[in-house]
Design a protein around this motif. Structure first.
Motif, PDB file in Angstrom:
ATOM      1  N   ALA A 103       0.776  -1.338   0.059  1.00  0.00           N
ATOM      2  CA  ALA A 103       0.144   0.161   0.005  1.00  0.00           C
ATOM      3  C   ALA A 103       0.807   1.171   0.070  1.00  0.00           C
ATOM      4  N   VAL A 104       2.050   1.196   0.059  1.00  0.00           N
ATOM      5  CA  VAL A 104       2.885   2.483   0.155  1.00  0.00           C
ATOM      6  C   VAL A 104       3.951   2.732  -0.707  1.00  0.00           C
ATOM      7  N   PRO A 105       3.864   3.457  -1.954  1.00  0.00           N
ATOM      8  CA  PRO A 105       4.892   3.552  -2.772  1.00  0.00           C
ATOM      9  C   PRO A 105       5.953   4.558  -2.390  1.00  0.00           C
ATOM     10  N   ALA A 106       7.340   4.513  -2.898  1.00  0.00           N
ATOM     11  CA  ALA A 106       7.964   5.560  -2.484  1.00  0.00           C
ATOM     12  C   ALA A 106       8.361   5.692  -0.989  1.00  0.00           C
ATOM     13  N   LEU A 107       8.563   4.353  -0.536  1.00  0.00           N
ATOM     14  CA  LEU A 107       9.134   4.283   1.011  1.00  0.00           C
ATOM     15  C   LEU A 107      10.636   4.581   0.786  1.00  0.00           C
ATOM     16  N   ASP A 108      11.305   5.332   1.858  1.00  0.00           N
ATOM     17  CA  ASP A 108      12.386   5.748   1.556  1.00  0.00           C
ATOM     18  C   ASP A 108      12.869   5.215   3.003  1.00  0.00           C
ATOM     19  N   GLU A 109      13.809   4.483   3.235  1.00  0.00           N
ATOM     20  CA  GLU A 109      14.444   3.756   4.579  1.00  0.00           C
ATOM     21  C   GLU A 109      15.301   4.821   5.319  1.00  0.00           C
ATOM     22  N   ARG A 110      15.641   6.058   4.749  1.00  0.00           N
ATOM     23  CA  ARG A 110      16.455   7.048   5.241  1.00  0.00           C
ATOM     24  C   ARG A 110      15.594   7.451   6.469  1.00  0.00           C
ATOM     25  N   LEU A 111      16.424   8.103   7.477  1.00  0.00           N
ATOM     26  CA  LEU A 111      15.991   8.977   8.521  1.00  0.00           C
ATOM     27  C   LEU A 111      15.957  10.154   8.341  1.00  0.00           C
ATOM     28  N   ILE A 112      15.137  11.135   8.736  1.00  0.00           N
ATOM     29  CA  ILE A 112      14.972  12.615   8.548  1.00  0.00           C
ATOM     30  C   ILE A 112      15.876  13.206   9.605  1.00  0.00           C
ATOM     31  N   ALA A 113      16.814  14.141   9.142  1.00  0.00           N
ATOM     32  CA  ALA A 113      17.227  14.876  10.219  1.00  0.00           C
ATOM     33  C   ALA A 113      16.574  16.117  10.754  1.00  0.00           C
ATOM     34  N   SER A 114      16.016  16.603   9.948  1.00  0.00           N
ATOM     35  CA  SER A 114      15.440  18.028  10.303  1.00  0.00           C
ATOM     36  C   SER A 114      14.216  18.360   9.259  1.00  0.00           C
ATOM     37  N   VAL A 115      13.372  18.975  10.071  1.00  0.00           N
ATOM     38  CA  VAL A 115      12.016  19.616   9.418  1.00  0.00           C
ATOM     39  C   VAL A 115      11.979  21.263   9.703  1.00  0.00           C
ATOM     40  N   ALA A 116      11.963  21.875   8.677  1.00  0.00           N
ATOM     41  CA  ALA A 116      12.031  23.656   8.967  1.00  0.00           C
ATOM     42  C   ALA A 116      11.040  24.264   7.774  1.00  0.00           C
ATOM     43  N   PRO A 117      10.618  25.243   8.512  1.00  0.00           N
ATOM     44  CA  PRO A 117       9.493  26.026   7.647  1.00  0.00           C
ATOM     45  C   PRO A 117      10.356  26.817   6.530  1.00  0.00           C
ATOM     46  N   ARG A 118       9.876  26.747   5.434  1.00  0.00           N
ATOM     47  CA  ARG A 118      10.381  27.759   4.341  1.00  0.00           C
ATOM     48  C   ARG A 118       9.374  28.308   3.435  1.00  0.00           C
ATOM     49  N   SER A 119       9.554  29.208   2.696  1.00  0.00           N
ATOM     50  CA  SER A 119       8.309  29.774   1.810  1.00  0.00           C
ATOM     51  C   SER A 119       7.517  28.560   1.092  1.00  0.00           C
ATOM     52  N   ALA A 120       6.283  28.744   1.043  1.00  0.00           N
ATOM     53  CA  ALA A 120       5.532  27.902   0.395  1.00  0.00           C
ATOM     54  C   ALA A 120       5.500  26.555   0.761  1.00  0.00           C
ATOM     55  N   GLY A 121       6.069  26.507   2.332  1.00  0.00           N
ATOM     56  CA  GLY A 121       5.977  24.936   2.690  1.00  0.00           C
ATOM     57  C   GLY A 121       7.170  24.665   3.786  1.00  0.00           C
ATOM     58  N   PHE A 122       7.816  23.534   3.585  1.00  0.00           N
ATOM     59  CA  PHE A 122       9.022  23.154   4.555  1.00  0.00           C
ATOM     60  C   PHE A 122      10.145  22.650   3.620  1.00  0.00           C
ATOM     61  N   GLU A 123      11.123  22.830   4.424  1.00  0.00           N
ATOM     62  CA  GLU A 123      12.510  22.074   3.722  1.00  0.00           C
ATOM     63  C   GLU A 123      12.615  21.008   4.689  1.00  0.00           C
ATOM     64  N   VAL A 124      12.764  19.648   4.400  1.00  0.00           N
ATOM     65  CA  VAL A 124      13.325  18.477   4.986  1.00  0.00           C
ATOM     66  C   VAL A 124      14.583  17.629   4.520  1.00  0.00           C
ATOM     67  N   VAL A 125      15.426  17.586   5.400  1.00  0.00           N
ATOM     68  CA  VAL A 125      16.743  17.123   5.305  1.00  0.00           C
ATOM     69  C   VAL A 125      16.852  15.700   5.791  1.00  0.00           C
ATOM     70  N   ALA A 126      17.201  14.865   4.740  1.00  0.00           N
ATOM     71  CA  ALA A 126      17.355  13.528   5.184  1.00  0.00           C
ATOM     72  C   ALA A 126      19.013  13.162   5.847  1.00  0.00           C
ATOM     73  N   GLU A 127      19.214  12.001   6.489  1.00  0.00           N
ATOM     74  CA  GLU A 127      20.108  11.776   7.271  1.00  0.00           C
ATOM     75  C   GLU A 127      21.488  11.967   6.380  1.00  0.00           C
ATOM     76  N   ASP A 128      21.602  11.756   5.086  1.00  0.00           N
ATOM     77  CA  ASP A 128      22.552  11.902   4.356  1.00  0.00           C
ATOM     78  C   ASP A 128      22.756  13.465   3.779  1.00  0.00           C
ATOM     79  N   GLY A 129      22.116  14.296   3.962  1.00  0.00           N
ATOM     80  CA  GLY A 129      22.135  15.531   3.660  1.00  0.00           C
ATOM     81  C   GLY A 129      21.261  15.903   2.439  1.00  0.00           C
ATOM     82  N   GLU A 130      20.438  14.948   2.028  1.00  0.00           N
ATOM     83  CA  GLU A 130      19.742  15.457   0.770  1.00  0.00           C
ATOM     84  C   GLU A 130      18.757  16.356   1.381  1.00  0.00           C
ATOM     85  N   THR A 131      18.397  17.279   0.657  1.00  0.00           N
ATOM     86  CA  THR A 131      17.201  18.381   1.107  1.00  0.00           C
ATOM     87  C   THR A 131      16.119  18.316   0.001  1.00  0.00           C
ATOM     88  N   LEU A 132      14.926  18.208   0.527  1.00  0.00           N
ATOM     89  CA  LEU A 132      13.568  18.051  -0.064  1.00  0.00           C
ATOM     90  C   LEU A 132      12.633  19.444   0.277  1.00  0.00           C
TER      91      LEU A 132
END
Length: 424
Positions: A103-132
């Motif tokens: 039932a769950v597509p696009a499951l990424d087993e990395r942990l999330i290091a931080s969630v921060a507010p940004r314009s129009a939403g949020f910036e999410v940083v994965a444990e390896d440094g990738e920012t979404l």
């Protein structure tokens, strides 16, 4: 590293029962969604001798069609999930993995290091440094960030003190003296398993007696018994019916009433099927709590405890604190300090306030699981609450996305932004 050009509708932080359930509903509605976390991690880490306390029919993860319940998984394994028959926690963890695959597509087993507010939403940083970048976030981090350890035991090295959630198998304690602090299922079951595996286990509990759940009555037991004490996913009784079936009404109770119920409802108790096994634990000290603790020179721990006979000193090899979890916003370290500082809280424990459809006071930040229990009631402390949460939360996300598209969202200011500008 940044994922350029991609703005997700929803990022789900956590892949336990609540995170996976929210992800299943989001996927069914076609949201551009990513889910992060190691599926069912805390459940896989539990000792193999543990069993589910809840009934199988109250332990489903949630998908919109109800196609991937625990009973459906049991059928694939040739197992009957029966009322009154406890299932191993490992079986439940495997069920969660199966649910994720279905039932769950696009499951990424990395942990999330931080969630921060940004314009129009949020910036999410994965444990390896990738920012979404994402328009909304659902925080479903489970219970592990909120482990509670009694004050006198905090700060001691893990060689001496651990939380019950730290442990997988307990056979490494064979032949050692282990003190378990607590009176709930985790404490009683941990002590029983330790004893079965050759440890010298004792229980220290503040309560003056142990409470045990009774054997659940049959599901089909006639009209009058069912009216007197209806079955619910949290046990029999009309109070449990309120907590289980009407969390939305619970949220409308006066704040002091909600806080009192959260602190007292469904208190520590052992499962009926554990009582016989627990009889092997012979050192049970009730009305007793730890006053002070310090390591000795021979790699043991000296405990000063206070009980019915006054204060005394115990020496033990290790303490397992099976003392539950406190849903405090301060422990949600994945949220940036600015975001945590901007959220409204509820209750003395400092949990984030959760409004309609599980949205926090920051538009676009949704919460699921234990953090919502002070707002929505005791069912959010259990897997059972995922069924109430997931669909409503995703409806809230869709509503928020529509409001964002219309440009009608006013973003709260952070603590830093609230400070008046310095005068020239």
């Amino acid at each position: 590293m940044t994922t350029e050009g991609t703005m997700y509708d929803l990022v789900i932080v956590g892949a336990g029962p609540y995170g996976l359930s929210v992800a299943a509903h989001a996927a069914a509605h076609g949201l551009n969604c990513r889910t992060f976390g190691r599926p069912m991690e805390s459940w896989h880490a539990m000792p193999s001798g543990m069993f589910l306390k809840s009934e199988p029919w109250a332990s489903h993860l949630s998908d919109p069609r109800g196609a991937y319940g625990l009973d459906a998984y049991a059928t694939t394994r040739g197992v009957r999930a029966e009322h009154g028959v406890p299932l191993p926690v490992g079986f439940f963890a495997d069920y969660g993995d199966w649910f994720a695959r279905q039932a769950v597509p696009a499951l990424d087993e990395r942990l999330i290091a931080s969630v921060a507010p940004r314009s129009a939403g949020f910036e999410v940083v994965a444990e390896d440094g990738e920012t979404l970048r994402t328009r909304t976030v659902a925080l479903a981090v489970g219970v592990l960030p909120f482990m509670e350890i009694p004050g006198p035991l905090r700060g001691l090295p893990r060689a001496y003190v651990t939380h019950s959630s730290h442990h997988g198998e307990l056979d490494g304690f064979a032949g050692r003296d282990v003190t378990v602090v607590g009176a709930g299922q985790a404490a009683l079951e941990t002590a029983a398993i330790l004893t079965e595996q050759g440890a010298r286990a004792r229980i220290l509990a503040r309560s003056d007696r142990l409470h045990w759940n009774t054997l659940p009555p049959a599901l089909d037991r006639g009209l009058w018994p069912s009216l007197r004490a209806p079955h619910t996913g949290l046990g029999c009784g009309w109070h449990n019916r309120l907590y289980a079936d009407t969390p939305g009404l619970f949220r409308r109770l006066p704040a002091p009433t909600r806080e009192r119920i959260f602190d007292s409802a469904l208190g520590p108790a052992g499962a009926w099927w554990l009582r016989e096994r627990f009889a092997a634990v012979t050192d049970v000290r009730l009305g007793t709590h730890v006053v002070a603790a310090e390591p000795t020179g021979d790699e043991r721990l000296r405990l000063e405890v206070s009980g019915p006979s006054g204060r005394e000193v115990l020496t033990t090899d290790h303490v397992v604190a099976a003392t539950g979890f406190t849903p405090s916003l301060d422990r949600a370290g994945v949220l940036s300090p600015a975001l945590r500082g901007a959220l409204r809280t509820v209750g003395a424990g400092g949990a984030p306030e959760v409004g309609a459809r599980f949205e926090s006071s920051w538009p676009g930040l949704f919460l699921a699981g234990l953090l919502t229990a002070p707002s929505y009631g005791p069912s959010m402390r259990f897997v059972f609450g995922a069924g109430y949460t997931a669909g409503r939360l995703v409806r809230g996300v869709r509503q928020r996305l529509r409001a964002t598209a219309r440009g009608t969202v006013t973003r709260p200011r952070t603590g830093e932004e609230r400070k008046p500008a310095a005068r020239a």
